[in-house]
Scaffold this motif. Structure first.
Motif, short mmCIF file in Angstrom:
data_model
loop_
_atom_site.label_atom_id
_atom_site.label_comp_id
_atom_site.label_asym_id
_atom_site.label_seq_id
_atom_site.Cartn_x
_atom_site.Cartn_y
_atom_site.Cartn_z
N LYS A 44 0.81 -1.23 0.00
CA LYS A 44 0.00 0.00 0.00
C LYS A 44 0.84 1.27 0.00
N SER A 45 2.03 1.22 0.62
CA SER A 45 2.82 2.44 0.78
C SER A 45 4.29 2.08 0.95
N ARG A 46 5.10 3.12 1.10
CA ARG A 46 6.52 2.94 1.37
C ARG A 46 6.76 2.94 2.88
N TYR A 47 7.88 2.37 3.28
CA TYR A 47 8.32 2.43 4.67
C TYR A 47 9.65 3.19 4.66
N LEU A 48 9.72 4.31 5.35
CA LEU A 48 10.91 5.16 5.31
C LEU A 48 11.50 5.32 6.71
N GLY A 49 12.82 5.15 6.80
CA GLY A 49 13.50 5.38 8.08
C GLY A 49 13.17 4.33 9.12
N ALA A 50 12.67 4.78 10.27
CA ALA A 50 12.41 3.89 11.41
C ALA A 50 11.37 2.83 11.08
N THR A 51 10.33 3.19 10.32
CA THR A 51 9.30 2.19 9.97
C THR A 51 9.86 1.11 9.05
N ALA A 52 10.82 1.49 8.20
CA ALA A 52 11.47 0.49 7.35
C ALA A 52 12.27 -0.49 8.18
N GLU A 571 7.60 14.57 -9.84
CA GLU A 571 6.17 14.28 -9.88
C GLU A 571 5.87 12.92 -9.25
N ARG A 572 6.71 11.93 -9.56
CA ARG A 572 6.51 10.59 -8.99
C ARG A 572 6.70 10.59 -7.48
N GLU A 573 7.70 11.33 -7.00
CA GLU A 573 7.95 11.40 -5.55
C GLU A 573 6.78 12.07 -4.85
N ASN A 574 6.27 13.15 -5.42
CA ASN A 574 5.10 13.82 -4.83
C ASN A 574 3.89 12.89 -4.78
N GLN A 575 3.72 12.11 -5.85
CA GLN A 575 2.60 11.17 -5.90
C GLN A 575 2.74 10.11 -4.81
N MET A 576 3.96 9.55 -4.67
CA MET A 576 4.18 8.53 -3.64
C MET A 576 4.04 9.12 -2.25
N PHE A 577 4.46 10.35 -2.07
CA PHE A 577 4.32 11.02 -0.78
C PHE A 577 2.84 11.14 -0.39
N VAL A 583 -2.40 6.57 3.17
CA VAL A 583 -2.36 5.31 3.93
C VAL A 583 -2.24 5.59 5.42
N ALA A 584 -1.36 6.55 5.78
CA ALA A 584 -1.19 6.90 7.20
C ALA A 584 -2.49 7.47 7.78
N ASP A 585 -3.15 8.34 7.03
CA ASP A 585 -4.42 8.92 7.50
C ASP A 585 -5.49 7.85 7.63
N THR A 586 -5.52 6.91 6.65
CA THR A 586 -6.50 5.82 6.70
C THR A 586 -6.29 4.95 7.93
N GLU A 587 -5.01 4.63 8.20
CA GLU A 587 -4.70 3.82 9.37
C GLU A 587 -5.08 4.54 10.66
N GLU A 588 -4.88 5.87 10.66
CA GLU A 588 -5.25 6.66 11.83
C GLU A 588 -6.77 6.61 12.07
N LYS A 589 -7.55 6.74 10.98
CA LYS A 589 -9.01 6.68 11.11
C LYS A 589 -9.48 5.29 11.53
N LYS A 590 -8.80 4.27 11.03
CA LYS A 590 -9.13 2.90 11.44
C LYS A 590 -8.91 2.73 12.95
N ASN A 591 -7.77 3.24 13.43
CA ASN A 591 -7.48 3.17 14.86
C ASN A 591 -8.47 4.00 15.67
#
Length: 729
Positions: A44-52, A571-577, A583-591
């Motif tokens: 669904k998304s990338r994992y960057l830094g600590a989450t990776a 453009e691709r980086e902005n799209q992935m961001f 995904v982060a907002d969706t997970e927050e609403k799920k929680n």
């Protein structure tokens, strides 16, 4: 406006910011002062830094590390091939540059190393912005001193893709030296002997020794020597091989056949290395390492030092090379500053101290010195801060030459010239002069490819000079080209122009000792004095001077990304961001939905019990049960909008109940406030009454004291008077 410096390390990155009172290292979302230099990819998304890092073991094939060692390099580079030992994702060729092939959003995708670095920088930007609560734009990033022009351009491009402005790409030892020197108030003056300091930096994968001279307000790098394959991970690798061999004999398992098992063992061996830096021995325990086998081991410091003996033998080479290039001896060095996590290894410390013959110094933070130096460099370049003037004189690490085709009109012309020698001060500008009658091309390349890391292509760039033609006399056009190695360490041909020789008249300078009034004559003045009048004619001569006449267009081809490709990457980086954010907002609403279900269910029979009718309670319980069943069944992978809708459905029933409770709470709060105000008013009244009573008592006392004085005075005055007067009074 923010001022950010970043140590972009192989294992982890450290972010530092300049504030009014100095430089601070900021923490990430897990409150760690270092962020893992990892980029991972999921469905669904990338994992960057600590989450990776948290999902690395379960997602090895889609997690990319060693980003700074891959940037700007080719898949054919032997160093890159060797790097696959430490990178768990498969490396591939992406448009001539090394990259990684990963599974992202349910399909195989390829990303170049430059894109991968930009993803990590995006995370660094958001981490810094969250801490500072300000948008982050300007940044200074560190890189190894052995970086080539292509690698520096790759980092520069990655910074732009991440939406950042790179103020300076600074060599790691130079950043360390800046952080060391800018805070010193006791540096020698301009006419005094400089303070010479050797900075020994042994990190996760690099070993660098840099000799730097300090004077008040400036530093000058004299020499830098590197070992690109010497660091903490090489020690880890030796320990892994030791235990892999032991476990193969003892437990009949071969961790080299299982990537996940080998990665878990490497993490355990890294901990053992750290323990042995301060202790004589260390145990190793890994549960269910492979084939459901629990493994145990034990290692002594003496055994470790024997295992890393080949590394110890290499520990002196960068020191010797740096001193030789600086033309100094160990006794000429005033201080040896140790930086980098691997400098904690006792055997390395002992070897380095023995070489210099004097105690080592640890005044800098070994893990954060580079990032702090970067933040200082950013503060110097930023208009936001006023920083003590401090000049940085870095050096060119590899000699650069220009080559060109021989002109048909100049048969004996040389076709190459080394323009920037190793050790030249950087930044630096040189003017190249060519005599041509037609447009021409030239190339820049490293003149000693054997000094470059791996088998890097020595080519730097190709430049075509346009608009060249014979002059008015059908003679050569004198072409001037301005070549510059800028403060990033990147070579550019910044400008081209042509000049013409013209005859101009200029005054003849007077020769020393010549009689100045040789042509003067005396004239009588009315007052009888004499005045010397100089001859009004001034001697001149005709001389030939070079006059700039016009510009020469220069087309440039380098290892930098072309603008179209860069725009596509942005453009691709902005799209992935935005996808990551969704995904982060969706997970927050799920929680939020899950928390709401449990919180309402718990409070319905306690906190909210008296504020809801039985019918409302039954309806709410039914809705909560329905939502919970949906959440753990088909609702596990819903969209953000669906979670928001479910939350609103629950609020439509629970809202009145909660509102009644809040009204009661507010009523009680207002009652408490009213009671507090009344109590405060009562206390004020008591204080005022007490104060008034005290004032009245004081006045009465004063009056009483005044009356006593009058009574005592009367008899005294009466003594001197006659009886009749007293009686009459």
């Amino acid at each position: 406006m923010s001022v950010v410096g970043c140590d972009l390390g192989t294992l982890s990155s450290v972010i530092a910011v300049a504030r009014n009172r100095g430089v601070d290292v900021i923490t990430n979302e897990q409150s760690d002062r270092a962020t893992p230099s990892l980029v991972g990819f999921g469905p669904k998304s990338r994992y960057l830094g600590a989450t990776a890092k948290t999902q690395e073991i379960s997602n090895l094939k889609n997690t990319v590390s060693s980003l700074s060692r891959l940037a700007g390099r080719s898949i054919k580079d032997p160093d890159v091939q060797a790097e696959q030992e430490f990178v768990t994702a498969p490396l591939v060729d992406v448009n001539g540059q090394v990259g990684a092939e990963v599974s992202y959003m349910g399909q195989k995708q390829q990303f170049s190393a430059t894109q991968l670095v930009s993803m990590l920088l995006t995370k660094i930007r958001s981490t810094a912005a969250a801490e500072l609560r300000l948008p982050v734009n300007d940044i200074v990033i560190s890189c190894p001193a052995w970086y080539t022009d292509a690698q520096r351009r790759a980092l520069y491009d990655a910074t732009e893709i991440a939406g950042l402005k790179l103020l300076r790409l600074i060599n790691e030892p130079t950043a360390i030296a800046l952080g060391y020197g800018i805070t010193k108030t006791d540096l020698p003056g301009p006419e005094e002997k400089p303070r010479r300091v050797a900075f020994v930096d042994i990190g996760h994968s690099n070993y660098t020794c840099s000799v730097v001279e300090f004077k008040k307000g400036e530093l000058a790098v004299k020499a830098t020597a590197c070992d690109r394959h010497f660091g903490g991970r090489n020690i880890d690798q030796v320990i892994v091989e030791h235990f892999a061999k032991e476990f193969k004999e003892k437990f009949k398992i071969d961790v080299n056949e299982n990537l996940k098992a080998k990665t878990r063992l490497a993490a355990a061996c890294e901990k053992i290395k750290k323990i042995l830096s301060a202790n004589a021995n260390a145990p190793l325990n890994v549960e269910s390492l492979m084939n459901d086998v629990d493994v145990r081991g034990f290692l002594k410091r003496d055994e470790l030092e024997e295992l890393i003996k080949p590394l110890l033998e290499r520990a002196i080479q960068p020191l010797e090379q740096a001193l030789a290039e600086a033309k100094l001896k160990p006794e000429d060095i005033d201080a040896i500053e140790m930086v980098g996590g691997t400098t904690r290894v006792p055997s390395f410390k002992a070897a380095i101290q023995k070489f210099f013959g004097k105690p080592l110094s640890y005044t800098l933070n070994q893990d954060e010195a580079v990032a702090r130096g970067c933040a200082f460099a950013c503060a110097i370049l930023s208009p936001v801060f006023r920083v003590r003037d401090f000049s940085i004189h870095d050096i060119v690490q590899y000699p650069i030459e220009f080559t060109w085709e021989k002109s048909p009109d100049i048969p004996d012309e040389d076709t190459s010239l080394t323009v920037f020698n190793k050790g030249n001060v950087m930044p630096s500008t040189k003017i190249l002069t060519f005599y041509r009658k037609q447009p021409f091309d030239l190339e820049a390349r490293y003149s000693k490819p054997e000094q470059l890391p791996g088998k890097v292509n020595p080519w730097i760039g190709r430049f075509s000079v346009k608009g060249v033609k014979p002059d008015s006399k059908d003679d050569f056009m004198i072409c001037k080209l301005k070549a510059r190695v800028n403060h990033h360490g990147i070579l550019n041909l910044e400008q081209g122009y042509y000049i013409e020789e013209q005859e101009v008249e200029e005054p003849v300078p007077e020769k020393e000792g010549e009689k100045k009034d040789a042509d003067a004559m005396d004239t009588d003045q009315p007052n009888g004095t004499a005045e010397k009048t100089a001859d009004k004619t001034t001697k001149t001569r005709k001389v030939k001077k070079q006059v700039r006449k016009g510009e020469l267009p220069v087309s440039v081809g380098t290892a930098s990304m072309d603008q179209a490709t860069k725009d596509a990457c942005i453009e691709r980086e902005n799209q992935m961001f935005m996808e990551d954010k969704l995904v982060a907002d969706t997970e927050e609403k799920k929680n939020d939905l899950e928390s709401m279900i449990y919180e309402l269910r718990d409070k319905l029979d306690t906190t909210y019990a008296e504020f809801a009718s039985e019918e409302e309670k039954d309806r709410l319980r039914a809705k909560l049960t329905e939502s919970e069943d949906w959440l753990y069944d088909e609702g596990d992978d819903a969209s953000k909008a669906v979670y928001v809708s479910k939350i609103d459905d629950i609020k439509s029933i629970s809202g009145p109940i909660v509102q009644r409770y809040m009204d009661k709470v507010e009523e009680e709060r207002q009652a408490i406030l009213k009671a507090q105000e009344e109590e405060a008013a009562r206390k004020r009244a008591e204080i005022e009454a007490r104060k008034k009573a005290e004032e009245e008592a004081a006045a009465a006392k004063k009056k009483a004291e005044g009356g006593d004085e009058e009574m005592t005075d009367a008899p005294a005055s009466a003594e001197g008077k006659g009886p009749d007067e007293v009686e009459e009074a």
